[in-house]
Every structure is written in structure tokens, then in C-alpha cells.
Design an enzyme around this catalytic site. Structure first.
Site, PDB file in Angstrom:
ATOM      1  N   GLU A   1     -19.343   9.211  33.297  1.00 38.98           N
ATOM      2  CA  GLU A   1     -18.339   8.378  32.709  1.00 38.98           C
ATOM      3  C   GLU A   1     -17.305   8.674  31.701  1.00 38.98           C
ATOM      4  O   GLU A   1     -16.394   8.289  31.853  1.00 38.98           O
ATOM      5  CB  GLU A   1     -19.384   7.310  31.394  1.00 38.98           C
ATOM      6  CG  GLU A   1     -20.390   6.596  32.164  1.00 38.98           C
ATOM      7  CD  GLU A   1     -19.790   5.273  33.092  1.00 38.98           C
ATOM      8  OE1 GLU A   1     -18.827   4.864  32.823  1.00 38.98           O
ATOM      9  OE2 GLU A   1     -20.779   4.855  34.028  1.00 38.98           O
TER      10      GLU A   1
ATOM     11  N   SER B   1     -70.606 -18.145   2.480  1.00 42.55           N
ATOM     12  CA  SER B   1     -71.498 -17.338   1.720  1.00 42.55           C
ATOM     13  C   SER B   1     -71.010 -16.004   1.585  1.00 42.55           C
ATOM     14  O   SER B   1     -71.488 -15.089   1.226  1.00 42.55           O
ATOM     15  CB  SER B   1     -73.033 -17.143   2.205  1.00 42.55           C
ATOM     16  OG  SER B   1     -73.761 -18.510   2.089  1.00 42.55           O
TER      17      SER B   1
END
Ligand code: ZN
Ligand code: ZN
Length: 794
Positions: A86, A347
Site C-alpha cells: 500500500e 434454606s
């Protein structure tokens, strides 16, 4: 940077003449102030595991996959290929390449065609951030933007922006998203061939579609590989290997593990593109699978959901987090996070209550409590199986999760003490409910979350010290200092607890609770439990909420604490739902999967615990008349030192038909006998169930002594209560009482008038009139008790 520029501008401005370059600088400064560049790439949020793998990814707010690539994830190979392809002079130009621009302009003039060869990486980033039509005007703006980028960002940061923004077709953007969604791995693990593939797609994302044009992509890839080879970027053999590599790119689903935690943390850190967690990816996937399969099996019972939390006790890191059985199942509320849902604990708070009672010096494991029908000012709890067991040890009461003993202990300690402890343990809903909680809270009458319960049980595993759950890995510097021990790879016993956190119960009480919850002779083993089932060595407690809406099972050993909730998010109760039969099998299978090579180490008794002989009948220190003693634990300086009085000596006649006191003891013929010293409630229980017990004979009728001890206890009706009657269909009120051993006869009075003479256990009924009613009960020793009620007509 800006200040520096302004400073330069001032210096230039002081001169008499202004040169062309200086004018350009001033122009740039002005434009920069007028049109600042807001670089805000909108990233997808990703959730990573402890080892860095991506557990979960979200689309960004524009419905695109744009996952952020960190700088260290840009490997040298990736950097080299991108720059070669690029922008070879990326590290040397100021954002634009004047030479390339001149060349392109010349070419455009001579050929009449437009080429984009002059675009630098910086200019491409500008275009990706702010797409514009391709005109010469746009080109100028892009040039200006490129210079801005170069001034305010480093080259590496610009390169990072580039790899995060380049398009891969569809809604996939950036190297990381492409790497993950097409190759199923992070960028660091890409091969040269794969890196090359990913560098050529962005130029033609629509014609080179990964997954559908793979053959064409391979041609193009190999063309570039050869070029890289010719340019000497890679060795000949590296290139040769890459050329033969097949292309295995196809679109994969984005990772979707731990969806509930992902959503939770995303809303907590909305601006953080990468959220690091302590979850272990294999473990998370495994537990999710176990939960989904298990719920699939119990769905026929009309039970549709479950949630699980797995916590490492040494690090307090959460290693697996399952909020529901199936996140995508909207019909069953799959998106509800069961880890944070407020539910009734059943419980499951009983261990904390008993630990508190141990620490307050009220009880020890062998203390005997009476599990008999009891009326707590109108509240009459029943046991899970609707049976009462008479005298039981604390240990048995906890292991069998008996309700009456738990409510009695809470009544003795006082609800505020337990509420304060739960507040200290950071139970948020209890904090809010604290003013309205009563005795029923110990049987589930309050709100908790799986997260809070699991954290509490992890405290039992850590010598009673509560520590926050860690969802994120520790900062690296902390790990190096050794404050957070690394995860053990082998099956070595974990190091002893290092301290830290806030003590909610003492190490001694925590150990006693663990010891009790480890017992396996208990009714809350699953029904289908047999020897073929591998029972992990853990301490665990089950819970079933009122109406069978919630099934809990929370277990721990030294390594892990695992919390399991099973039920319906709709709150619908199911007869089959119970902590023992529905939640515990899932807890066991997760423990067996997560901790299969558990080391042998188990919790050791803390130094503050001592052993002592106690009377088997009461758990108190043996008195003069105790026969059987057993060994019990005691907390040094804390546990009660009560001398046992469970038997008492009584003088009787030779036949044992009459008892004497010191006043009426005859000069000869009396015999000394031992009788159990039973509480009135236990006598009532024995009498009502026709359980034989040694009864003290009636007192010598001619005795003149005045009895000073406790009178009958009226258990119905309730003192101070209001009763509503329908005048047309009058109901009857029951009168009942509990008395001492020797009492044979009681006398009931209503508003000071004798109503009835009865046996102590006899149920007596009367029909009240509206208004205040005084009820009295006197026994055959003349001891009297009064209560008052108010009767209203409906
Ligand atoms: Zn005794
Ligand atoms: Zn007497």
C-alpha cells in the site's frame, strides 16, 4: 502539539515579512482550529477470556463487525506486507507522497484516466473515516485531513487505524474481524499466505469475496506472494510454502460464549472496545453445554431454566458464568441473567445462621435442639417433609435442613443480627428489605441472587472471609508482585488461604459449617443417587423456595465454589422442583467436569477449635447425672460452658407413684430416681404423638410447698392477637397449652370465669363473643398464666 504550533505561529507573526511556507503554516493552524479532526472509529465490543481468546463479540452501533486490533497484534509479517503493497514510504512521508502525486497527476494528464496510486495509508484512513465523493476538491480536504492525522497521531497509530478500518466485504471491517470471522483465529496466528490474502481483499472487497471466490483469491494471492519474494521481503522457502497453502477461508459465526456476562460488562464499560475477563474459555463452553443439556432433559417436567457461577476460591476469579440455559430462547426468558436475578433463597442461608450462632457462643455442633411443632407468635413453620424429629443436634438440623430449629435459633439471635451479617456480606436486596424481614427469612422469606450466595459460600471456603468476585484478570503488575497466585496447572494442592477480604464469620465457625455440609448421610442427595454416580468431595447446601419455584445447590471445596440455580424465570412453581433432586445433580456433574483431578487436600481445623466431651443428650458439658458422652468441637473462649441438667434426681415413694420435695419428704421409704428434665414443648410433643417417656410421678398431694416455677404456657390462641368471627357462622377457638412434666390437670378460665377443667394435652374449644377476651390457664400447682386477645365481628 497545538500550543507548540501556536508558539511557532507567533514567532513567525513577529517578523515583518511573511514567507509562503509560513503562510501555509498559519493557514493550516487556522483551518485546524476551525475544522478539528475527530477520530472516533466506532468499534465492536469484544469480550476476551483469561488466555486472550475472544469469547464474545458484538456488532458496533452501525451493525458492523469492527473489532479493534491492538498494536501488539500487528505482527512484523502483517506490517511488512501491508506497507509493501500500500505505501512503501509510509514511515517517511508527511501524510501525502509528493512524488507519487506528481507521477499520478502526470499519468492522468497523459492517459486521461484516473488512478489511485498516489493514495498513502494516511489518506486511505482519512477516506475510511470520512468517505467523500472522488473530486479534486475532496482530494484537497483529504490532504488537509492527512496532515492533521500525521500531526496528532504516531505512524504506528495511523497504521493501527488503517488495519482496523479496511473493508472485507459485507459488514466485516478490519484485520481482526476478518481474521476471526474468515479464518477463526486471531491476527497473531495468521500464516504468511493468510496475511497476504487479507492484504489483497480490501482493494476489491466485492469481487474478491472470501469464501465465495476463493479460487480467484488464491491466484491473486500467489501473484503478490511472488512479488514479495522478488522484493526480498521473505525468503524463497517461506514464499514457496505459502504458495502451496490451501485457502480455508469461509464465513464463521461470531463467538457467542458467556452472552449474559458480555452484556453486563458491555453496559458497565460502554466505551471500551476490548473487555478482558477472567473466564476460562474451555470451562465456560463446557459449563454452558452441561447446563443446556441438563435443562433439555428436565424440560419435560416444565422446568426451563438454570444459572451457574464457577468461582476459583484462591483467586476469587469467576471462571464460568452461565446466566440461562439458552440465551436465544426468548420464550423461556433466555436473556434474563439468572446469576443476578433476585429470588427466594429457600434454606440456603441456614449455614450462615448457624455459623453466627457458633460465633455468638450460643451453640456447638452437638447442641440438642427440639424439632417439635412450635408457634412463633402465629408463625408455625413446618419441615420440608411435614414431619417433626423431636430432639436433634445442630449438626443434624443443618444437614437435614430442619426448619423449626433454624427459626428457633434465629428467634434467639434476633433477626436484626442476621440481617446485619447479610448486609456485611453485601446482600443488596436484603439491605433494601431489612426493615420488613422477619423470622421467615431463614426459610426463604427474603431476596438474594445466585451471585451473592456463591460469594457467601466462597467465604466459607476462605476461612470465613468475604472477598469480591473478580470478573477481570488482575493487572499484570499485581500478578508479578505475587498478590494473586496464578492458576495451578497441575493437581497440586492449592496453597493455604492467604488472607484478605472481610471476615463475616470466624475461621472456626466456617470450618464447623464445612464439616457439617460435607456429611453425605443426608436426605438432600438426589433420589436416583447410587454408587455408580461419582460424588465429588465437596461441602454443599441445597434450598427449595416456597411454592417450589427455585431449586438451589451451592457447593465448594478448597479449589472451587459453584452455585447452581434451577427454575423458571416466569416464577412458575413445579411439584418436582427441589434443591436435592433438581439442582444437586447439575452441581455434581459440573464439579466432576471442572475439578475432576481435584487434589487430596481438604480444609484443616483452625487452631481456635478444641475438642471436648459433651453429654449426648444435650450437647452440654456433662453434669453429675449424665450417662453417655460424645466428642464435640468447641470454639476456645466462645462456645457455651453449660453444665448439663438433662436428668434430674427426684424422691419418690417405693412404687414410683408419688414424688416428694424437701418439704414433704417422708422420714423413711423414699427412693431417689432419675428422670429426664424435659422442656414443656417436648413433653407436649411426646404426649401428642403418644411417644413413651419417663414421666415424673405426680407430687405428693398433701405437700404445702408453694411452687414458684413456670406456669403453663398458652400456645393457642396467640397473646395479643385479633381474631375475626362471622356472627352468622360462629367459629370456635382452640385453647391449648404446654406444661411441665408433673402437671396432671389444667383449668381454663375465660374472662376470669372457669370454663373447663382438662388434661394438659387435651384440645379445648370455645366460642368467643366480640370484644376483648382474657384467657387464663392454671395448673394443678396453682400456677397461672393470662393472655388477652381481641375478637372482632367481620
Ligand atoms: Zn446430660
Ligand atoms: Zn412437696
Amino acid at each position: 502539539m497545538l500550543e507548540k504550533l501556536l508558539h511557532i505561529a507567533k514567532r513567525i507573526g513577529r517578523r515583518r515579512w511573511v514567507s509562503v511556507p509560513a503562510g501555509l503554516v498559519l493557514l493550516f493552524i487556522t483551518l485546524n482550529l476551525l475544522f478539528p479532526f475527530h477520530v472516533q472509529p466506532r468499534y465492536s465490543t469484544i469480550l476476551t477470556a483469561a488466555d486472550g481468546t475472544i469469547l464474545h463479540a458484538f456488532l458496533n452501533d452501525r451493525d458492523r463487525w469492527r473489532m479493534v486490533t491492538e498494536l501488539d497484534e500487528i505482527t512484523p509479517v502483517l506490517r511488512k506486507t501491508i506497507l509493501r503493497k500500500e505505501d512503501r514510504y509510509f514511515y517517511f512521508h508527511p501524510g501525502f507522497n509528493p512524488l507519487a502525486m506528481a507521477r499520478a497527476a502526470f499519468r492522468n494528464l497523459t492517459t486521461g484516466r484516473r488512478t489511485s496510486g498516489a493514495s498513502t495509508i494516511t489518506m486511505q484512513v482519512v477516506r475510511l473515516l470520512e468517505p467523500r465523493e472522488r473530486t479534486y476538491g475532496s482530494k484537497l480536504i483529504e490532504l488537509f485531513r492527512a496532515v492533521q492525522l500525521e500531526l496528532f497521531y504516531s505512524k504506528d497509530e495511523i497504521l493501527q487505524l488503517y488495519v482496523n478500518l479496511i473493508p472485507y466485504g459485507g459488514n466485516v471491517e478490519g484485520i481482526k474481524s476478518a481474521s476471526l470471522l474468515f479464518f477463526g483465529k486471531p491476527p497473531q496466528l495468521l500464516s504468511l499466505a493468510e496475511v497476504t490474502t487479507l492484504t489483497i481483499i480490501p482493494n476489491r472487497p466485492s469481487s474478491l469475496r472470501l469464501g465465495s471466490n476463493n479460487a480467484r483469491i488464491v491466484q491473486e494471492r500467489n501473484r503478490w506472494l511472488k512479488r514479495f519474494g522478488q522484493a526480498g521481503l521473505f525468503t524463497a522457502s517461506e514464499v514457496a510454502d505459502a504458495l502451496t497453502e490451501p485457502l480455508n477461508a469461509h464465513r464463521r459465526a461470531a463467538p457467542r460464549l458467556a452472552p449474559h456476562l458480555a452484556l453486563r460488562l458491555k453496559s458497565q464499560y460502554p466505551d471500551q472496545p476490548v473487555i478482558h475477563t477472567a473466564l476460562r474459555p474451555g470451562r465456560q463452553a463446557q459449563v454452558e453445554r452441561l447446563v443446556a443439556n441438563y435443562v433439555g432433559r428436565i424440560r419435560s417436567l416444565n422446568i426451563h431454566n438454570a444459572a451457574v457461577l464457577v468461582v476459583n476460591n484462591q483467586t476469587m476469579q469467576v471462571e464460568a458464568y452461565v446466566g440461562s440455559a439458552d440465551f436465544n430462547d426468548a420464550a423461556d426468558g433466555g436473556q434474563v441473567d439468572g446469576v443476578r436475578a433476585v429470588r427466594s433463597p429457600g434454606s440456603t442461608l441456614k449455614p450462615l445462621l448457624y455459623a453466627l450462632a457458633f460465633d455468638k457462643g450460643l451453640l456447638t455442633p452437638k447442641t440438642v435442639l427440639n424439632d417439635v411443632p412450635t408457634n412463633f407468635s402465629g408463625y408455625e413453620p413446618e419441615n420440608y417433609d411435614r414431619q417433626f424429629n423431636g430432639p436433634v443436634t445442630v449438626e443434624a438440623a443443618l444437614a437435614n435442613s430442619l426448619n423449626v430449629p433454624a427459626v428457633k435459633v434465629l428467634q434467639q439471635i434476633g433477626t436484626p443480627a442476621l440481617v446485619d451479617l447479610l448486609k456485611k456480606a453485601e446482600f443488596e436486596t436484603v439491605k433494601k428489605q431489612s426493615k420488613v424481614l422477619g423470622l421467615s427469612m431463614i426459610l426463604g422469606g427474603c431476596g438474594v441472587t445466585l451471585e451473592e450466595l456463591t460469594r457467601l459460600f466462597a467465604a466459607f471456603a476462605n476461612e470465613g472471609r468475604l472477598q469480591p468476585l473478580l470478573y477481570h484478570p488482575p493487572a499484570p503488575s499485581l500478578a508479578r508482585r505475587g498478590s494473586a497466585p496464578p492458576l495451578p496447572r497441575t493437581a497440586e494442592p492449592p496453597p493455604p488461604y492467604q488472607g484478605g477480604g472481610r471476615g463475616v464469620v470466624s475461621p472456626e465457625a466456617a470450618f464447623l459449617i464445612t464439616n457439617t455440609l460435607t456429611q453425605i448421610t443426608r436426605p438432600d442427595l438426589p433420589n436416583n443417587f447410587d454408587n455408580s454416580y461419582h460424588l465429588p468431595r465437596i461441602a454443599w447446601k441445597t434450598g427449595t423456595s416456597y411454592g417450589r419455584r427455585d431449586a438451589w445447590s451451592i457447593g465448594y471445596n478448597r479449589h472451587y465454589t459453584i452455585g447452581v440455580w434451577v427454575g423458571n424465570f416466569s416464577g412458575e412453581g413445579v411439584p418436582e422442583l427441589s434443591g436435592a433432586n433438581i439442582a444437586t445433580p447439575l452441581l455434581f456433574s459440573i464439579f466432576n467436569a471442572v475439578d475432576y483431578n481435584s487434589p487430596k487436600g481438604w480444609f484443616r481445623a483452625p487452631k481456635g477449635l478444641t475438642m471436648r466431651q459433651v453429654c449426648a443428650g444435650t450437647g452440654d458439658v456433662p453434669g453429675d447425672f449424665c450417662e453417655h458422652t460424645i466428642v464435640d468441637y468447641a470454639i476456645g473462649g466462645i462456645s457455651p460452658y453449660r453444665r448439663c441438667s438433662h436428668r434430674k434426681a427426684v424422691w419418690t415413694d417405693a412404687a414410683g407413684a408419688v414424688s416428694y420435695c424437701a418439704h414433704c419428704l417422708p422420714d423413711s421409704g423414699a427412693v431417689r430416681r432419675f428422670y429426664p428434665n424435659l422442656a414443656p414443648e417436648l413433653i407436649a410433643f411426646y404426649r401428642s404423638r403418644r411417644i413413651p417417656y419417663a414421666e415424673i410421678p405426680p407430687h405428693h398431694p398433701a405437700c404445702t410447698r408453694v411452687f414458684a416455677r413456670q406456669g403453663p404456657q398458652i400456645v393457642s390462641p396467640n397473646d395479643g392477637s385479633e381474631y375475626f368471627i362471622n356472627p352468622h357462622r360462629p367459629q370456635q377457638l382452640q385453647l391449648s397449652c404446654q406444661t411441665e412434666n408433673e402437671v396432671r390437670q389444667v383449668y381454663w378460665y375465660v374472662n376470669d370465669r372457669l370454663y373447663r377443667k382438662a388434661a394438659p394435652t387435651e384440645a379445648v374449644f370455645f366460642q368467643p363473643q366480640a370484644g376483648p377476651v382474657k384467657i387464663s390457664c392454671a395448673d394443678d400447682k396453682g400456677r397461672n398464666t393470662n393472655i388477652r386477645i381481641l375478637v372482632r365481628a367481620e
